[in-house]
Design a protein around this motif. Structure first.
Motif, PDB file in Angstrom:
ATOM      1  N   VAL A 122     -14.934   2.817   7.738  1.00 49.52           N
ATOM      2  CA  VAL A 122     -14.350   3.424   6.433  1.00 49.52           C
ATOM      3  C   VAL A 122     -14.284   4.861   6.418  1.00 49.52           C
ATOM      4  O   VAL A 122     -13.235   5.567   5.787  1.00 49.52           O
ATOM      5  CB  VAL A 122     -15.562   3.105   5.231  1.00 49.52           C
ATOM      6  CG1 VAL A 122     -15.395   3.884   4.016  1.00 49.52           C
ATOM      7  CG2 VAL A 122     -15.586   1.666   4.844  1.00 49.52           C
ATOM      8  N   HIS A 152      -7.473   4.705  10.233  1.00 49.40           N
ATOM      9  CA  HIS A 152      -6.034   5.409   9.594  1.00 49.40           C
ATOM     10  C   HIS A 152      -5.256   4.454   8.944  1.00 49.40           C
ATOM     11  O   HIS A 152      -4.099   4.818   8.450  1.00 49.40           O
ATOM     12  CB  HIS A 152      -5.316   5.616  10.907  1.00 49.40           C
ATOM     13  CG  HIS A 152      -5.761   6.489  12.057  1.00 49.40           C
ATOM     14  ND1 HIS A 152      -5.794   7.816  11.901  1.00 49.40           N
ATOM     15  CD2 HIS A 152      -6.768   5.957  12.975  1.00 49.40           C
ATOM     16  CE1 HIS A 152      -6.641   8.101  13.001  1.00 49.40           C
ATOM     17  NE2 HIS A 152      -7.345   7.045  13.505  1.00 49.40           N
ATOM     18  N   CYS A 153      -6.020   3.493   7.908  1.00 44.35           N
ATOM     19  CA  CYS A 153      -5.255   2.645   7.029  1.00 44.35           C
ATOM     20  C   CYS A 153      -6.440   2.513   6.115  1.00 44.35           C
ATOM     21  O   CYS A 153      -7.476   2.552   6.186  1.00 44.35           O
ATOM     22  CB  CYS A 153      -4.587   1.664   7.713  1.00 44.35           C
ATOM     23  SG  CYS A 153      -5.922   0.155   8.445  1.00 44.35           S
ATOM     24  N   PRO A 154      -6.174   1.716   4.866  1.00 48.93           N
ATOM     25  CA  PRO A 154      -7.102   1.044   4.125  1.00 48.93           C
ATOM     26  C   PRO A 154      -8.051   0.140   4.502  1.00 48.93           C
ATOM     27  O   PRO A 154      -7.709  -0.605   5.476  1.00 48.93           O
ATOM     28  CB  PRO A 154      -6.211   0.519   2.735  1.00 48.93           C
ATOM     29  CG  PRO A 154      -4.945   1.135   2.960  1.00 48.93           C
ATOM     30  CD  PRO A 154      -4.553   1.457   4.551  1.00 48.93           C
ATOM     31  N   VAL A 155      -9.200   0.089   4.187  1.00 46.94           N
ATOM     32  CA  VAL A 155     -10.312  -0.795   4.680  1.00 46.94           C
ATOM     33  C   VAL A 155     -11.157  -1.606   3.600  1.00 46.94           C
ATOM     34  O   VAL A 155     -11.228  -1.047   2.475  1.00 46.94           O
ATOM     35  CB  VAL A 155     -11.522   0.105   5.381  1.00 46.94           C
ATOM     36  CG1 VAL A 155     -12.571  -0.807   5.884  1.00 46.94           C
ATOM     37  CG2 VAL A 155     -10.783   0.898   6.512  1.00 46.94           C
ATOM     38  N   LEU A 156     -11.044  -2.891   3.908  1.00 48.92           N
ATOM     39  CA  LEU A 156     -11.718  -3.984   2.885  1.00 48.92           C
ATOM     40  C   LEU A 156     -13.126  -4.098   3.563  1.00 48.92           C
ATOM     41  O   LEU A 156     -13.088  -4.768   4.614  1.00 48.92           O
ATOM     42  CB  LEU A 156     -10.895  -4.911   2.728  1.00 48.92           C
ATOM     43  CG  LEU A 156     -11.647  -5.942   1.698  1.00 48.92           C
ATOM     44  CD1 LEU A 156     -12.078  -5.432   0.224  1.00 48.92           C
ATOM     45  CD2 LEU A 156     -10.680  -7.295   1.792  1.00 48.92           C
ATOM     46  N   ASP A 189      -2.018  -2.220   8.741  1.00 48.56           N
ATOM     47  CA  ASP A 189      -1.572  -1.826   7.487  1.00 48.56           C
ATOM     48  C   ASP A 189      -2.899  -1.925   6.708  1.00 48.56           C
ATOM     49  O   ASP A 189      -3.126  -1.357   5.566  1.00 48.56           O
ATOM     50  CB  ASP A 189      -0.699  -3.036   6.852  1.00 48.56           C
ATOM     51  CG  ASP A 189       0.745  -2.672   7.397  1.00 48.56           C
ATOM     52  OD1 ASP A 189       1.120  -1.679   7.639  1.00 48.56           O
ATOM     53  OD2 ASP A 189       1.132  -3.651   7.720  1.00 48.56           O
ATOM     54  N   MET A 190      -3.998  -2.721   7.132  1.00 47.70           N
ATOM     55  CA  MET A 190      -5.354  -2.671   6.441  1.00 47.70           C
ATOM     56  C   MET A 190      -6.367  -3.289   7.628  1.00 47.70           C
ATOM     57  O   MET A 190      -5.866  -4.026   8.319  1.00 47.70           O
ATOM     58  CB  MET A 190      -5.401  -3.776   5.417  1.00 47.70           C
ATOM     59  CG  MET A 190      -6.650  -4.060   4.686  1.00 47.70           C
ATOM     60  SD  MET A 190      -6.884  -5.040   3.291  1.00 47.70           S
ATOM     61  CE  MET A 190      -5.682  -4.196   2.058  1.00 47.70           C
ATOM     62  N   SER A 200      -6.623   0.491  13.798  1.00 46.14           N
ATOM     63  CA  SER A 200      -6.188   0.801  12.287  1.00 46.14           C
ATOM     64  C   SER A 200      -4.906   1.658  12.509  1.00 46.14           C
ATOM     65  O   SER A 200      -4.192   1.718  11.686  1.00 46.14           O
ATOM     66  CB  SER A 200      -7.347   1.387  11.688  1.00 46.14           C
ATOM     67  OG  SER A 200      -7.376   2.776  12.275  1.00 46.14           O
ATOM     68  N   ILE A 239       1.153  -1.108   0.002  1.00 47.82           N
ATOM     69  CA  ILE A 239      -0.129  -0.146   0.064  1.00 47.82           C
ATOM     70  C   ILE A 239       0.880   1.176   0.054  1.00 47.82           C
ATOM     71  O   ILE A 239       1.682   1.299   0.695  1.00 47.82           O
ATOM     72  CB  ILE A 239      -0.837   0.057   1.216  1.00 47.82           C
ATOM     73  CG1 ILE A 239      -1.622  -1.315   1.369  1.00 47.82           C
ATOM     74  CG2 ILE A 239      -1.937   1.068   1.075  1.00 47.82           C
ATOM     75  CD1 ILE A 239      -2.724  -1.415   2.591  1.00 47.82           C
TER      76      ILE A 239
END
Length: 155
Positions: free
Chosen positions: A132, A136-140, A107-108, A103, A3
């Motif tokens: 979402v 503080h990081c990407p979310v799936l 990292d995710m 988060s 990322i």
């Protein structure tokens, strides 16, 4: 996979025992394996709020119940063999706050979204929406697997 140039080393998964959270755990593990990443299954529990100074009777066992939900979800996701890179953490907190806090070091974050069908199925739940918006990081966000008699939808 990385990322913004940084490798993914830690994936946090919100687990509440729903089919969507079990699927989120499976998907996180599928991503983690080729990356050599760690997966942290995180479940939360809280005591119910007390109102007007009254103490509620019969309000015990919340931590134990949440631990069982977490353990059952991990077993559902992986069967009897929990992968070595998967750890389970139980936190006394509201899920939104716990996952947003987690988060910061992740990292995710992966969370499940329970489908409700129709128009309502287009909406995210309150926890997934908050993650979402504030992580503080990407979310799936992983949807509940849709099944029909005879197998997965579209098969």
């Amino acid at each position: 996979m990385s990322i913004a140039g940084a490798p993914i080393a830690r994936i946090v998964v919100g687990v509440d025992g729903s089919e969507a959270s079990v699927e989120a755990l499976r998907q996180a593990q599928r991503m983690a394996m080729p990356l050599g990443a760690k997966v942290q299954a995180l479940a939360c529990w809280e005591y119910p709020q007390m109102y007007s100074g009254y103490v509620m009777m019969g309000v015990e066992g919340f931590e134990e119940g949440a631990r069982k939900v977490l353990d059952d979800a991990v077993e559902q996701a992986f069967g009897g063999e929990t992968p070595a890179n998967v750890t389970s953490t139980l936190v006394r907190s509201h899920p939104r706050e716990a996952l947003i806090d987690a988060s910061r070091e992740a990292d995710m974050v992966v969370v499940g979204r329970r489908g409700h069908g129709g128009f309502g199925g287009l909406l995210l739940g309150s926890v997934s929406s908050a993650i979402v918006a504030h992580a503080h990081c990407p979310v799936l966000v992983v949807h509940t697997p849709e099944t029909e008699p005879g197998g997965p939808k579209g098969s």
